[in-house]
Design a protein around this motif. Sequence first.
Motif, short mmCIF file in Angstrom:
data_model
loop_
_atom_site.label_atom_id
_atom_site.label_comp_id
_atom_site.label_asym_id
_atom_site.label_seq_id
_atom_site.Cartn_x
_atom_site.Cartn_y
_atom_site.Cartn_z
N UNK A 3 1.02 -1.15 0.01
CA UNK A 3 -0.19 -0.05 -0.04
C UNK A 3 0.87 1.27 -0.08
N UNK A 4 0.56 2.17 -0.94
CA UNK A 4 1.39 3.65 -0.96
C UNK A 4 0.43 4.30 -0.19
N UNK A 5 0.85 5.10 0.86
CA UNK A 5 0.18 6.35 1.43
C UNK A 5 0.69 7.63 1.30
N UNK A 6 -0.41 8.34 1.02
CA UNK A 6 -0.16 9.75 0.79
C UNK A 6 -0.86 10.77 1.72
N UNK A 7 -0.12 11.74 2.17
CA UNK A 7 -0.84 12.60 3.19
C UNK A 7 -0.47 14.17 2.59
N UNK A 8 -1.52 14.85 2.64
CA UNK A 8 -1.19 16.24 2.02
C UNK A 8 -2.33 17.27 2.77
N UNK A 9 -2.81 17.04 4.00
CA UNK A 9 -4.07 17.57 4.49
C UNK A 9 -3.63 18.92 4.76
N UNK A 115 -3.99 9.04 12.32
CA UNK A 115 -3.47 9.30 13.37
C UNK A 115 -3.87 8.26 14.47
N UNK A 116 -4.94 7.85 14.46
CA UNK A 116 -5.45 6.80 15.52
C UNK A 116 -4.64 5.64 15.44
N UNK A 117 -4.53 5.20 14.01
CA UNK A 117 -4.01 3.90 13.80
C UNK A 117 -2.43 3.97 13.74
N UNK A 118 -2.03 5.18 13.65
CA UNK A 118 -0.45 5.28 13.66
C UNK A 118 0.25 4.25 14.82
N UNK A 119 -0.47 4.27 15.86
CA UNK A 119 0.05 3.36 16.88
C UNK A 119 0.17 1.93 16.64
N UNK A 120 -0.33 1.53 15.62
CA UNK A 120 -0.38 -0.05 15.09
C UNK A 120 1.15 -0.31 14.84
N UNK A 121 1.74 0.81 14.31
CA UNK A 121 3.31 0.71 13.80
C UNK A 121 4.22 0.81 15.06
N UNK A 122 3.68 1.00 16.44
CA UNK A 122 4.36 0.91 17.72
C UNK A 122 4.76 -0.61 17.91
N UNK A 123 6.11 -0.91 18.50
CA UNK A 123 6.29 -2.09 18.98
C UNK A 123 6.69 -2.01 20.49
N UNK A 124 5.54 -2.54 21.43
CA UNK A 124 4.48 -3.40 20.98
C UNK A 124 3.30 -2.58 20.51
N UNK A 125 2.43 -3.08 19.73
CA UNK A 125 1.52 -2.39 19.23
C UNK A 125 0.11 -2.58 20.27
N UNK A 126 -0.92 -1.53 20.32
CA UNK A 126 -2.04 -1.87 21.21
C UNK A 126 -3.10 -2.80 20.57
N UNK A 127 -3.94 -3.36 21.30
CA UNK A 127 -5.02 -4.22 20.80
C UNK A 127 -6.26 -3.33 21.14
N UNK A 304 2.83 9.99 5.75
CA UNK A 304 2.09 8.91 4.89
C UNK A 304 1.83 7.57 5.58
N UNK A 305 2.85 7.11 6.61
CA UNK A 305 3.00 5.99 7.11
C UNK A 305 1.68 5.47 7.88
N UNK A 306 0.97 6.48 8.54
CA UNK A 306 -0.36 6.46 9.16
C UNK A 306 -1.47 6.02 8.10
N UNK A 307 -1.50 6.80 7.11
CA UNK A 307 -2.43 6.72 5.97
C UNK A 307 -2.35 5.49 5.37
#
Length: 349
Positions: A3-9, A115-127, A304-307
């Motif tokens: 997946x390619x993510x693009x952010x330009x808001x 932003x909310x799901x950017x935490x899924x890239x953390x280690x460890x990630x929340x459930x 872009x990673x969070x998107x």
Amino acid sequence: MLILGLESSCDETGVALIDSEKGLLAHAVHTQIDMHRLYGGVVPELASRDHIRRVIPLIEQVLEEAGKTKTDLDAIAVTQGPGLAGALLVGVSVAHALAFALDIPVIGIHHMEGHLLANLLADPAPEFPFIALLVSGGHTQIMKVNRFGDYELLGDTLDDAVGEAFDKTAQLLGMCYPGGPAVSALAEKGTSGAIELPRPMIHSPNLDMSFSGLKTAVLTAVKNAPDATDETFRANLARAFVDAVVDVLAAKTVKAMKQSKMKTLVVAGGVSANKQLRNRLVYEMRKRGMKVFFPPIKLCTDNGAMIATAGLERMKHMSADDINRHFKNMKFGVKPRWRLKEAAADIIG
């Protein structure tokens, strides 16, 4: 799945590549801070023009870094809203053009879901499930997240977002835009309690917040000061402001955790990088036997990673038929004003 993510808001151009198996392969962000600093805030037209200049080179940079080509892409996730209309149009235009050429889906993402799901890239990630505190230049919200796509707004700011309050306080203290990092750094030199500022709505029965009165209190303190340029006064006022903000956010968050009986807190948005806020929330959660998650510092600001992560999650939760129906036929357009609950309903149903 790639997946390619693009952010330009707004004032960052972000591009990233997420692999469903290998995670974040590469990402790059260009910030427009130096350009907008001359004007004391974001100038929408200049932001849009700069996104046009940056987005294609950044896509090429990220693909090269990851060792991938455009033909390797399975989908493109792009911020569709909320944000500055002209800035959003740049990312959405590039996403649709590229997706049309490659015959792949375009996934329109809500900025705050990213932003909310950017935490899924953390280690460890929340459930799931968890309580989320979203704090940025344009949003200050407390949400109950039961599962992906199921977001319940529990509390919101009635006026200024906390990031806006930081920027305005920085201006009153003679600092340049953006104000958050500068005010936080100055506060480290100040003494807590040397100046008293209000904690708006801290004792209100609901989870809503207000920061305009706090900003006005800072203005009054500056006007009444014998010498508003005195370094000790400036540091103490910055400390008083940060303490007030952190007290309110911590109190409201703790109340949300108790009311919901949740044990996990996720903090997201640009202000989640604030040192004082992080330290306080870690303390409050540990004291109560709860967990708190923050995104990696490099992923707190718009990126872009969070998107891409949000796009990947949407793909995971949909069948092939759903993907074709929702994504391949996605209408071109942006949504400068867009509620997160509406965004989730658009896809999840």
